[in-house]
Every structure is written in structure tokens, then in C-alpha cells.
Design an enzyme around this catalytic site. Sequence first.
Site, PDB file in Angstrom:
ATOM      1  N   HIS A  82       0.844  -1.187   0.000  1.00 51.48           N
ATOM      2  CA  HIS A  82       0.000   0.000   0.000  1.00 51.48           C
ATOM      3  C   HIS A  82       0.881   1.238   0.000  1.00 51.48           C
ATOM      4  O   HIS A  82       1.807   1.346   0.806  1.00 51.48           O
ATOM      5  CB  HIS A  82      -0.904   0.033   1.244  1.00 51.48           C
ATOM      6  CG  HIS A  82      -1.766   1.258   1.276  1.00 51.48           C
ATOM      7  ND1 HIS A  82      -2.960   1.332   0.617  1.00 51.48           N
ATOM      8  CD2 HIS A  82      -1.570   2.475   1.837  1.00 51.48           C
ATOM      9  CE1 HIS A  82      -3.472   2.533   0.773  1.00 51.48           C
ATOM     10  NE2 HIS A  82      -2.646   3.253   1.516  1.00 51.48           N
ATOM     11  N   ARG A 168     -14.731  12.469   5.937  1.00 54.29           N
ATOM     12  CA  ARG A 168     -13.492  13.158   6.355  1.00 54.29           C
ATOM     13  C   ARG A 168     -12.977  14.070   5.252  1.00 54.29           C
ATOM     14  O   ARG A 168     -12.466  15.159   5.511  1.00 54.29           O
ATOM     15  CB  ARG A 168     -12.416  12.121   6.724  1.00 54.29           C
ATOM     16  CG  ARG A 168     -12.697  11.428   8.053  1.00 54.29           C
ATOM     17  CD  ARG A 168     -11.805  10.212   8.225  1.00 54.29           C
ATOM     18  NE  ARG A 168     -10.411  10.521   8.071  1.00 54.29           N
ATOM     19  CZ  ARG A 168      -9.497   9.708   7.510  1.00 54.29           C
ATOM     20  NH1 ARG A 168      -9.863   8.515   7.062  1.00 54.29           N
ATOM     21  NH2 ARG A 168      -8.254  10.074   7.408  1.00 54.29           N
ATOM     22  N   SER A 183      -8.017   3.593   8.770  1.00 56.26           N
ATOM     23  CA  SER A 183      -8.674   3.517   7.459  1.00 56.26           C
ATOM     24  C   SER A 183      -7.903   2.558   6.537  1.00 56.26           C
ATOM     25  O   SER A 183      -8.476   1.641   5.933  1.00 56.26           O
ATOM     26  CB  SER A 183      -8.726   4.936   6.870  1.00 56.26           C
ATOM     27  OG  SER A 183      -8.985   4.910   5.498  1.00 56.26           O
TER      28      SER A 183
HETATM   29  N1  URA Z   1      -5.853   6.442   2.295  1.00 50.37           N
HETATM   30  C1  URA Z   1      -6.847   5.795   2.928  1.00 50.37           C
HETATM   31  O1  URA Z   1      -7.269   4.725   2.501  1.00 50.37           O
HETATM   32  N2  URA Z   1      -7.351   6.331   4.037  1.00 50.37           N
HETATM   33  C2  URA Z   1      -6.922   7.501   4.559  1.00 50.37           C
HETATM   34  O2  URA Z   1      -7.424   7.933   5.576  1.00 50.37           O
HETATM   35  C3  URA Z   1      -5.885   8.180   3.886  1.00 50.37           C
HETATM   36  C4  URA Z   1      -5.354   7.610   2.746  1.00 50.37           C
END
Ligand code: URA
Length: 421
Positions: A82, A168, A183
Site C-alpha cells: 500500500h 473526512r 482507514s
Molecule cells: N488512504 C486511505 O485509505 N485512508 C486515509 O485515511 C488516507 C489515505
Amino acid sequence: MDVIDIIRTKRDGGELSAEEIAWVIQRYTAGEVAEEQMAALAMAIFWRGLAPAELASWTTAMIDSGDRLDLSEVGRPTVDKHSTGGVGDKITLPLAPLVAACGVAVPQLSGRGLGHTGGTLDKLEAIPGWRAELSTEAMIRQLREVGAVICAAGAGLAPADRKLYALRDVTGTVESIPLIASSIMSKKIAEGTDALVLDVKVGSGAFMRDLRQARQLAETMVELGTAAGLTTTALLTRMDQPLGRAVGNAIEVAESIAVVRGEGPADVTHLTLELARAMVQAAGVDADPAARLADGSAYEVWQRMIRAQGGDPDAPLPRAAHRRTVTATEEVTIGRIDALAVGRASWQLGAGRDRPGARVQAGAGIEILAQAGETVRRGDPLFELHSDTPERFEDAEATLAGAVVGGEHQPADRVIEKVGT
Ligand code: URA
């Protein structure tokens, strides 16, 4: 339980119990806690933070809001990567087939771009015929048969995050370490991968501009992953300059193909190999990614991966209808090309979207023609702009006016440090 009491507790710096957190997330997902109440709670968390036990409960509640994938049928170790997002960050494209060529399965659930950072799915959709949406069964079949899949996350995966992230985004509560960490990690844990390598970007083109904050985010995510039983590692990497020479959609695919054929720019190839080594190691497999790049097996997996999702890997990539070259206005020795300026300009040219669901231009973007370390004279080419809508060139040129920064240049190695095993 009462949502107003929960908001007041966090607002006043108190600690929420696991039951309170599970309750509020479950009710929010079901539409029984109002968006404005969740916005107030997110803002309270933004200011007050979450204690480690609260963060663990928050992440678990987000995972439990949806399905958990079971990848046990894949038959080889699984490892995902990621990236927290950057400009010209096309690394997933060459990385997934490269790691698969090392004998590890790569379930890469990816997203679309919003704002100045590009989205992996938007890039791949420039390939004629390629499909991002796959059923879970098709995804698992492809992992078994090809070893790598890059596709959209299904709606059942951490639905609480899907709602909360959109909220958000419009309430100024994205830049919170516990909210970002929970998240990202809730989606990765729900995805069922055995191991995870995080590429946490630092610099002008990243969410985290500051090394101390980026390190804290990396450590928080590594702790959450490890506690959930995932072998988790993070690399902190520089994002002051765009990665590679291409920023956009189809032009980034072309650069990714060059990398996977062993002919790509040094910085992208180097970071792809560093991440591949970390992924192979996290999966517990003894293989040399550089050898798989050199012997053509990574490129072979790339072609199979694109075909498996309906794409034609040999079809010509779309090109923008119009181009314009931007030249230097004075002599300068280039210290760096600013990532944020290039990312914004590419977005202005049509490579990104300004609202969810908008269409992106496959051919739009920027080719960077001059590199850090070079001295350019007045009139020398710096950038080539690509767009289907030439009226956008002026705004993009204005954005690029300060993009070339003079001075000492940084080394091609983007890796600053490693966090975790
Ligand atoms: N990427 C995500 O998946 N969530 C976040 O809060 C920030 C970046």
C-alpha cells in the site's frame, strides 16, 4: 448508549470503551448515527487522538462493518503493498507482476485518484479493454492462475471506511494519524493478505510533509498490522519529486511497461526493486526480484495479468489530442522538480478528477524532459503537456511556473528508512 455522550467524552479528552466504539461504528454504517454526529466525532478524534486500545478497537470495528476475504484457496503466500500516494507513483503496475514472478501472490485492491495524486485504476483503465471490477471468485481464480491481480475493492470491504473517508474528505479531518492508520489497515486486514508492505511517502507531493509524522504513521500501521497477525513492514520514501519522467494515466502505463521490461528510469526501477525485496522477504520466499526483471518473467506475468482482466497488453495506448512544450525562462541547475506542482498541473490537464465519479482523460499528463542535476538554458525544454482540452494548457503552465527548483540535487534512492521487520 448515546452518541452525544460518546462525542462529549472524546471532545473532553476521555477514552472510549471497545463497546462504545463498536456501537458507534455499527450504527454509523447502518445509517443510524447521522453524518453530522460522525463529523463531530471525527473532529474530536482529530484533536484528541486515540489511545492504543481505542485505535485497536476502532480498526476492529471498521473491519467488522463488512466482509473479510479468505485467500486460503490461493495456494501460495499472499503479500500486498500500500502506498500513501504520490505524484507519478505508478509502482504498483510493475511491482505486482514482478513479485508474482517471484512465486508470491499479490492481491492488490486499489483505488482511483482524487486531487493531485493519481489512482492506479485510472492508469490501468487507459489500456483498451481492461476491467477494474472483478467478483471475489474471479479475483481468487486470477491469483491462483496468474499470481497477481490489481482490481477495485468490492463494496463489502470495510464499508464503514468508505462512508467515513468520504465524510473526512469534506470536513477537514483526513490528516489525522489514527484515522488514516485505521482507514488503511482496516481495508488491508479485511482483504485477508498474509503480509503487507507499506510505502509511506514523505515530502511536498505526499500527505505527510514531515518525516517525524510519516514515521509515526508508519509505526502505527505496522503495530496494527502485526497485532492482526499480518507480517507488516513499512518503507519511508521521498516524495519531493515526481517518480519517473511520466505523470498522468496512459503515459504512466507506458513507463511502467518500460520498468517491467527492465528498461525504466532508474528511480522507479530502484524503488520497485526495493519494495519487491521487502514483499518477497515478508512472504518468507527466497527469490531475487532483479533476476526476474532481467529474465523477462515479470513482463510475461504483466501480459497475462492484463489479458486476464480483458485488456490487450499489445494495443497502442491512447494519446492526448494536443501537446505543448514548456521551456526554461532562464539558466538554472536543477535541484529538484516539485512533486506537488507537477501533480496539480497534471490534474488540471485532465488526468485527475475534481469530484468523485468524474471521467479522467486517458491521454492527459506531463512528460518531464529535464532532470535534477542538469543545467538548462533559457529556451530549453522542461515539460511536455498532454491534454484533449488545449484550453487547459494555460492554467497548467502557470502551476508549473515554480516547479523547477535550483540547487543541490537528491540521490536517485528514494528510500529513507525501514520500519518493522
Ligand atoms: N488512504 C486511505 O485509505 N485512508 C486515509 O485515511 C488516507 C489515505
